[in-house]
Design a protein around this motif. Structure first.
Motif, mmCIF file in Angstrom:
data_model
loop_
_atom_site.group_PDB
_atom_site.id
_atom_site.type_symbol
_atom_site.label_atom_id
_atom_site.label_comp_id
_atom_site.label_asym_id
_atom_site.label_seq_id
_atom_site.Cartn_x
_atom_site.Cartn_y
_atom_site.Cartn_z
ATOM 1 N N VAL A 1 -34.454 43.189 11.472
ATOM 2 C CA VAL A 1 -33.494 42.842 12.512
ATOM 3 C C VAL A 1 -34.094 41.696 13.328
ATOM 4 O O VAL A 1 -35.291 41.416 13.259
ATOM 5 N N HIS A 2 -33.236 41.040 14.112
ATOM 6 C CA HIS A 2 -33.672 39.875 14.881
ATOM 7 C C HIS A 2 -33.332 40.065 16.361
ATOM 8 O O HIS A 2 -32.277 40.601 16.700
ATOM 9 N N PHE A 3 -34.242 39.583 17.207
ATOM 10 C CA PHE A 3 -34.023 39.553 18.655
ATOM 11 C C PHE A 3 -34.159 38.105 19.111
ATOM 12 O O PHE A 3 -35.117 37.425 18.743
ATOM 13 N N PHE A 4 -33.201 37.642 19.923
ATOM 14 C CA PHE A 4 -33.103 36.213 20.220
ATOM 15 C C PHE A 4 -33.393 35.824 21.674
ATOM 16 O O PHE A 4 -33.524 34.646 21.959
ATOM 17 N N SER B 1 -25.928 52.264 15.631
ATOM 18 C CA SER B 1 -27.148 52.901 16.121
ATOM 19 C C SER B 1 -28.429 52.311 15.563
ATOM 20 O O SER B 1 -29.515 52.796 15.888
ATOM 21 N N ASN B 2 -28.361 51.256 14.730
ATOM 22 C CA ASN B 2 -29.609 50.581 14.372
ATOM 23 C C ASN B 2 -30.236 49.935 15.603
ATOM 24 O O ASN B 2 -31.412 49.599 15.595
ATOM 25 N N PHE B 3 -29.427 49.739 16.635
ATOM 26 C CA PHE B 3 -29.942 49.404 17.972
ATOM 27 C C PHE B 3 -29.451 50.495 18.902
ATOM 28 O O PHE B 3 -28.251 50.669 19.083
ATOM 29 N N GLU B 4 -30.379 51.239 19.488
ATOM 30 C CA GLU B 4 -30.005 52.135 20.572
ATOM 31 C C GLU B 4 -31.215 52.362 21.460
ATOM 32 O O GLU B 4 -32.344 52.447 20.982
ATOM 33 N N ILE B 5 -30.967 52.377 22.750
ATOM 34 C CA ILE B 5 -31.989 52.698 23.738
ATOM 35 C C ILE B 5 -31.490 53.950 24.431
ATOM 36 O O ILE B 5 -30.417 53.925 25.052
ATOM 37 N N ASP C 1 -27.339 41.321 27.495
ATOM 38 C CA ASP C 1 -28.347 40.270 27.646
ATOM 39 C C ASP C 1 -29.406 40.302 26.555
ATOM 40 O O ASP C 1 -30.262 39.420 26.508
ATOM 41 N N ILE C 2 -29.374 41.306 25.672
ATOM 42 C CA ILE C 2 -30.357 41.382 24.592
ATOM 43 C C ILE C 2 -29.717 40.824 23.324
ATOM 44 O O ILE C 2 -28.872 41.451 22.698
ATOM 45 N N GLY C 3 -30.098 39.616 22.959
ATOM 46 C CA GLY C 3 -29.571 39.006 21.745
ATOM 47 C C GLY C 3 -30.121 39.713 20.524
ATOM 48 O O GLY C 3 -31.336 39.969 20.423
ATOM 49 N N TYR C 4 -29.257 40.014 19.566
ATOM 50 C CA TYR C 4 -29.643 40.909 18.471
ATOM 51 C C TYR C 4 -28.828 40.612 17.229
ATOM 52 O O TYR C 4 -27.657 40.224 17.319
ATOM 53 N N GLN C 5 -29.446 40.815 16.067
ATOM 54 C CA GLN C 5 -28.719 40.755 14.799
ATOM 55 C C GLN C 5 -29.229 41.825 13.853
ATOM 56 O O GLN C 5 -30.444 42.002 13.666
ATOM 57 N N HIS C 6 -28.305 42.564 13.287
ATOM 58 C CA HIS C 6 -28.549 43.388 12.108
ATOM 59 C C HIS C 6 -27.469 42.962 11.130
ATOM 60 O O HIS C 6 -26.281 43.089 11.429
ATOM 61 N N ILE C 7 -27.861 42.441 10.001
ATOM 62 C CA ILE C 7 -26.900 41.870 9.063
ATOM 63 C C ILE C 7 -25.752 42.843 8.806
ATOM 64 O O ILE C 7 -25.977 44.004 8.513
ATOM 65 N N PRO C 8 -24.471 42.369 8.976
ATOM 66 C CA PRO C 8 -24.035 40.980 9.176
ATOM 67 C C PRO C 8 -23.584 40.676 10.602
ATOM 68 O O PRO C 8 -22.905 39.680 10.814
ATOM 69 N N PHE D 1 -20.104 36.672 16.270
ATOM 70 C CA PHE D 1 -20.130 38.110 15.982
ATOM 71 C C PHE D 1 -20.635 38.417 14.580
ATOM 72 O O PHE D 1 -21.254 39.453 14.354
ATOM 73 N N THR D 2 -20.391 37.541 13.633
ATOM 74 C CA THR D 2 -20.818 37.822 12.263
ATOM 75 C C THR D 2 -21.180 36.551 11.523
ATOM 76 O O THR D 2 -20.656 35.472 11.817
ATOM 77 N N ASP D 3 -22.090 36.684 10.549
ATOM 78 C CA ASP D 3 -22.384 35.569 9.660
ATOM 79 C C ASP D 3 -21.775 35.820 8.291
ATOM 80 O O ASP D 3 -22.073 35.133 7.326
ATOM 81 N N GLY D 4 -20.895 36.836 8.235
ATOM 82 C CA GLY D 4 -20.226 37.161 6.985
ATOM 83 C C GLY D 4 -18.849 36.544 6.909
ATOM 84 O O GLY D 4 -18.543 35.561 7.586
#
Length: 396
Positions: free
Chosen positions: A207-210, A291-295, A348-355, A373-376
């Motif tokens: 995953v990516h954080f920007f 939920s691949n991102f959850e705090i 405010d947390i930039g994030y990507q989980h494909i796509p 929103f998507t790169d797909g």
């Protein structure tokens, strides 16, 4: 010379209209235009956020050595970064670590906890330890947490796999995926290594954080009495959760006392935006926090309401006979049993989980396109469920 009475009246009315228009312009909220279902939809800016997109004060930041990794009096609270990861995903995990360490954790040095259903290799340990100054922990998922429960009928499971695979339900044939979804839904917080841990930030491989985030997100959750933080909010495959909502309704019928008065049931039941999903999922919109991102605050998962809800679902067998994921299970429970004001969008947390992306309009972000929103394929833009969350709940 005095003006005639009629002219004075006209001047007064004109001034009143002028001041009224000025007032309306002043009161009108600024908006961010987003494209939703082919139409431009205006999303109101969150009044609780400053122009940078950060949550309001108080923000706990680095002051001197208050977050140094070996400081016995650190300002860190009882929290960890949590990853369920396989040895063969090492390079992808390092990608995620590099991004999160660069944008956030190199300042705050919260520990990383890695979990696996088999022992970690020495190479995995060596390279992940080298990627952070923080403490790193390596744990094995208890065997009894990972096994298929004794009450699951293996013949019925095989038939279900064949049926839903024909309906293009992704990962239906992967036993380990079903095991993972069940574990993430109701067992991860029962791991002995997490018994005394309260908050967690779930991070997956690749995953990516920007965006540079310079405040302690865990302490922000605690200071503002938040239970759960999400980043991306999408629709699910209705075929994969066909009986999840009916089973949930059975549970609520037996336990109406667990419904929170300030719940988010409208978000869970919306049938206007994707009526076909609502129909196939028997009343559930299929909206869920990805939920691949959850705090989150694990005390919610440890509550009597959630424990009994998970046990009910577990016995119903949908983690295997269908493909119930931890994302819809977590989301339905939060939407029904928790006060919706305690659920926060970390815009405010930039994030990507494909796509999918969350890319804020913020000078602290780099490497992603604002608002993307998507790169797909273009149709994936219609998977965004955030507009419904904002409609029914707001943007906190």
């Amino acid at each position: 010379m005095a003006l005639p009475k009629s002219m004075r009246l006209l001047a007064t009315v004109t001034l009143c209209i002028f001041f009224y228009m000025v007032l309306q312009i002043y009161k009108a909220p600024s908006t961010i235009e987003k494209q939703t279902s082919g139409k431009m939809k205006e999303w109101p800016r969150d009044p609780q956020l400053d122009p940078s997109g950060e949550p309001p004060e108080p923000l706990r930041r680095v002051e001197g050595d208050n977050y140094e990794p070996n400081n016995p009096n650190s300002a860190r609270i009882n929290a960890t970064i949590l990853s369920l990861v396989r040895n063969e995903e090492l390079d992808d995990m390092l990608q995620s670590m590099r991004d999160l360490e660069r944008t956030w954790n190199h300042k705050f040095n919260y520990p990383w906890t890695f979990l696996n259903d088999v022992p970690f290799t020495e190479e995995f340990k060596k390279r992940t330890r080298a990627a952070t100054k923080a403490e790193v922990r390596y744990e094995i998922v208890p065997k009894e947490h990972w096994e298929i429960p004794s009450w699951i009928n293996t013949d019925l499971f095989g038939e279900s796999v064949a049926l839903l695979t024909e309906q293009n339900v992704q990962y239906m044939s992967k036993v380990s995926y079903h095991q993972m979804c069940r574990w993430n839904s109701g067992l991860f917080f029962k791991h002995p290594a997490l018994a005394t841990t309260r908050y967690y930030w779930r991070v997956e491989p690749n995953v990516h954080f920007f965006c540079d985030v310079d405040y302690d997100v865990f302490r922000w959750m605690a200071d503002h009495n938040k239970t759960y933080g999400f980043n991306i909010n999408i629709f699910d495959s209705a075929q994969s959760v066909s009986t999840l909502w009916p089973e949930t309704r059975k549970f609520i019928a037996d336990h109406p006392e667990y419904l929170n008065p300030n719940n988010a049931i409208e978000w869970l039941q919306d049938k206007e935006r994707r009526p076909e999903n609502n129909e196939k999922a028997h009343g559930y919109s299929t909206c869920h926090f990805w939920s691949n991102f959850e705090i989150g605050d694990m005390e919610f998962w440890r509550s009597k309401a959630y424990q009994e809800y998970f046990d009910h679902l577990d016995r119903a067998g949908g983690f295997f006979y269908e493909r119930w994921g931890d994302a819809p299970v977590h989301s339905i429970a939060l939407g029904l049993f928790e006060d919706k004001s305690k659920i926060h969008w970390f815009r405010d947390i930039g994030y990507q989980h494909i796509p999918f992306f969350n890319c804020p309009n913020n000078p602290k972000c780099s490497g992603c396109v604002t608002g993307r929103f998507t790169d797909g394929e273009a149709w994936l833009n219609h998977e965004d469920c955030r507009p419904l969350w904002f409609k029914y709940v707001g943007m906190d």
